[in-house]
Design an enzyme around this catalytic site. Structure first.
Site, PDB file in Angstrom:
ATOM      1  N   LYS A 116     -13.009   2.259  16.490  1.00 38.94           N
ATOM      2  CA  LYS A 116     -13.222   1.952  14.931  1.00 38.94           C
ATOM      3  C   LYS A 116     -12.525   0.472  14.766  1.00 38.94           C
ATOM      4  O   LYS A 116     -13.139  -0.439  13.916  1.00 38.94           O
ATOM      5  CB  LYS A 116     -12.454   3.054  14.041  1.00 38.94           C
ATOM      6  CG  LYS A 116     -12.756   2.747  12.564  1.00 38.94           C
ATOM      7  CD  LYS A 116     -11.715   3.949  11.687  1.00 38.94           C
ATOM      8  CE  LYS A 116     -11.789   3.198  10.368  1.00 38.94           C
ATOM      9  NZ  LYS A 116     -11.123   4.085   9.356  1.00 38.94           N
ATOM     10  N   GLY A 171     -10.383   9.740   5.099  1.00 44.00           N
ATOM     11  CA  GLY A 171     -10.960   9.705   4.122  1.00 44.00           C
ATOM     12  C   GLY A 171     -12.642   9.896   4.290  1.00 44.00           C
ATOM     13  O   GLY A 171     -12.955  11.131   4.761  1.00 44.00           O
ATOM     14  N   TYR A 172     -13.207   9.145   4.177  1.00 48.40           N
ATOM     15  CA  TYR A 172     -15.023   9.100   4.161  1.00 48.40           C
ATOM     16  C   TYR A 172     -15.338   8.908   5.789  1.00 48.40           C
ATOM     17  O   TYR A 172     -16.532   8.960   5.994  1.00 48.40           O
ATOM     18  CB  TYR A 172     -15.708   8.163   3.339  1.00 48.40           C
ATOM     19  CG  TYR A 172     -15.376   8.572   1.948  1.00 48.40           C
ATOM     20  CD1 TYR A 172     -15.908   9.374   1.088  1.00 48.40           C
ATOM     21  CD2 TYR A 172     -14.473   7.486   1.156  1.00 48.40           C
ATOM     22  CE1 TYR A 172     -15.671   9.737  -0.203  1.00 48.40           C
ATOM     23  CE2 TYR A 172     -14.090   7.570  -0.155  1.00 48.40           C
ATOM     24  CZ  TYR A 172     -14.594   8.975  -0.994  1.00 48.40           C
ATOM     25  OH  TYR A 172     -14.380   9.018  -2.206  1.00 48.40           O
ATOM     26  N   ASP A 173     -14.325   8.714   6.824  1.00 50.85           N
ATOM     27  CA  ASP A 173     -14.756   8.599   8.003  1.00 50.85           C
ATOM     28  C   ASP A 173     -15.802   9.265   8.486  1.00 50.85           C
ATOM     29  O   ASP A 173     -16.878   9.158   9.178  1.00 50.85           O
ATOM     30  CB  ASP A 173     -13.579   8.319   8.899  1.00 50.85           C
ATOM     31  CG  ASP A 173     -13.051   6.754   8.918  1.00 50.85           C
ATOM     32  OD1 ASP A 173     -13.869   5.757   8.899  1.00 50.85           O
ATOM     33  OD2 ASP A 173     -11.874   6.826   8.920  1.00 50.85           O
ATOM     34  N   ASP A 176      -7.620  -3.788  -0.484  1.00 45.74           N
ATOM     35  CA  ASP A 176      -8.530  -2.741  -1.495  1.00 45.74           C
ATOM     36  C   ASP A 176      -9.684  -2.453  -0.689  1.00 45.74           C
ATOM     37  O   ASP A 176     -10.492  -3.303  -0.161  1.00 45.74           O
ATOM     38  CB  ASP A 176      -8.590  -3.081  -2.969  1.00 45.74           C
ATOM     39  CG  ASP A 176      -9.160  -2.248  -3.841  1.00 45.74           C
ATOM     40  OD1 ASP A 176      -8.284  -1.220  -4.077  1.00 45.74           O
ATOM     41  OD2 ASP A 176     -10.343  -2.159  -4.169  1.00 45.74           O
ATOM     42  N   SER A 177     -10.091  -1.314  -0.563  1.00 48.70           N
ATOM     43  CA  SER A 177     -11.148  -0.725   0.177  1.00 48.70           C
ATOM     44  C   SER A 177     -12.020   0.336  -0.465  1.00 48.70           C
ATOM     45  O   SER A 177     -11.642   1.054  -1.154  1.00 48.70           O
ATOM     46  CB  SER A 177     -10.638  -0.621   1.628  1.00 48.70           C
ATOM     47  OG  SER A 177      -9.750   0.205   1.554  1.00 48.70           O
ATOM     48  N   THR A 184       0.817  -1.137   0.055  1.00 48.42           N
ATOM     49  CA  THR A 184       0.184  -0.149   0.025  1.00 48.42           C
ATOM     50  C   THR A 184       0.838   1.325   0.117  1.00 48.42           C
ATOM     51  O   THR A 184       2.078   1.293   0.602  1.00 48.42           O
ATOM     52  CB  THR A 184      -0.911   0.139   1.314  1.00 48.42           C
ATOM     53  OG1 THR A 184      -1.696   1.307   1.171  1.00 48.42           O
ATOM     54  CG2 THR A 184      -0.159   0.058   2.564  1.00 48.42           C
ATOM     55  N   LYS A 216      -3.951   3.711   5.954  1.00 53.85           N
ATOM     56  CA  LYS A 216      -4.044   2.351   6.057  1.00 53.85           C
ATOM     57  C   LYS A 216      -2.830   1.697   6.851  1.00 53.85           C
ATOM     58  O   LYS A 216      -3.310   0.812   7.816  1.00 53.85           O
ATOM     59  CB  LYS A 216      -4.247   1.675   4.628  1.00 53.85           C
ATOM     60  CG  LYS A 216      -5.295   1.959   3.848  1.00 53.85           C
ATOM     61  CD  LYS A 216      -5.047   1.055   2.513  1.00 53.85           C
ATOM     62  CE  LYS A 216      -6.283   1.380   1.608  1.00 53.85           C
ATOM     63  NZ  LYS A 216      -6.114   0.466   0.453  1.00 53.85           N
TER      64      LYS A 216
END
Ligand code: ITT
Length: 202
Positions: free
Chosen positions: A178, A156-158, A72-73, A10, A15
Site C-alpha cells: 500500500k 478507514g475506507y481501505d 489532510d486526506s 495529527t 496515519k
C-alpha cells in the site's frame, strides 16, 4: 549525524503508523503534536485538502519548535460528486464505524458498472520549517469502489477502495504494498526530499 525531528500534526493513529512504516527511524525522530507539547484544537474549515493541511501544520507550528508536517486526506468518489472528500472522517458522523460508512458508499453506487465507480485517495501534506518556510505537496492514488469490502489491513475506507491491476482493495495489500503506491506514500516521499534539501541548505 543527529536524527532530524519531525513533528506530525495529527491525532489519527493509523496515519502515524503509516508515517513510521515509511520513514527510517535512524534518520528521523518522529513525534506527535501531543508529544511535542502542542495539545491544540484545530479547526479544519478549509475547502480543499491543501487548505486543511496548511491550517493543521500552521496551528501546531505556532506552538512548537521544530519541523511540522500535517496530512489532510480523504476519499473522492466521482459518482458521488466528489464525496466524501474533505469530509471523509466526518462522513455520517465522526464516530460512525467504517463498516457502516463503507456499506453506505457501496449502497449509493448500487448498479453502477466498474467504469462508473472510479475514485481516488488524495493526500495533501504541508511542511512548516522553524524559519517560517512552508511547502505543500499532494499525492493521489487512483482506483475504484468495489462491490463489497475486502481485506483486513489498512484503515478507514481501505476495504472498499480497489486498485488495478490486481483488482484488490488497499486493505488486502500488505502495508509495504500500500505505502509504495498510496496517496500518503507519494506525498510523504516528496516531503522527505524537501526536508533533506532544507537540511542541506542550513
Ligand atoms: P487528523 O486531522 O488528526 O490528521 P483525521 O482522521 O481527522 O486526522 P483527515 O481530516 O485528513 O484526518 O481525514 C482523513 C480521513 O480520510 C480518514 O479519517 C479516513 O476516513 C480517510 N482516509 C485518508 N487516508 C486513508 C487511507 O490511506 N486509507 C483509508 N482511509 C483513508
Amino acid at each position: 549525524m543527529a536524527r532530524q525531528k519531525l513533528i506530525f500534526a495529527t491525532g489519527n493513529a493509523d496515519k502515524l503508523r503509516e508515517f513510521k512504516e515509511m520513514l527510517d527511524e535512524k534518520e528521523f525522530e518522529i513525534m506527535t503534536m501531543t508529544e511535542a507539547g502542542a495539545d491544540v484544537e484545530i479547526i479544519e474549515d478549509g475547502k480543499t485538502f491543501e487548505e486543511n493541511a496548511r491550517i493543521k501544520a500552521r496551528t501546531v507550528a505556532a506552538k512548537v519548535d521544530g519541523i511540522v508536517v500535517a496530512d489532510d486526506s480523504g476519499l473522492v468518489v466521482d459518482a458521488l460528486g466528489g464525496e466524501p472528500g474533505v469530509y471523509s472522517s466526518r462522513y455520517m458522523g465522526e464516530d460512525t464505524p467504517y463498516e457502516l460508512k463503507n456499506a453506505k458508499i457501496i449502497e449509493r453506487l448500487a448498479g453502477l458498472p466498474k467504469e462508473r465507480r472510479t475514485a481516488r485517495f488524495v493526500c495533501a501534506m504541508d511542511v512548516v520549517f522553524p524559519n517560517g518556510e512552508e511547502q505543500t505537496v499532494t499525492g493521489v492514488m487512483e482506483g475504484y469502489i468495489g462491490e463489497e469490502p475486502m481485506g483486513e489491513n489498512g484503515f478507514g475506507y481501505d476495504p472498499i477502495f480497489y486498485v488495478e491491476p490486481q483488482n484488490v482493495s488497499t486493505a488486502y495489500l500488505s502495508p509495504d504494498e500500500k505505502n509504495a503506491i498510496s496517496h500518503r506514500g507519494k506525498a510523504l516521499r516528496a516531503v522527505k526530499e524537501i526536508v533533506e534539501n532544507y537540511n542541506g541548505i542550513v
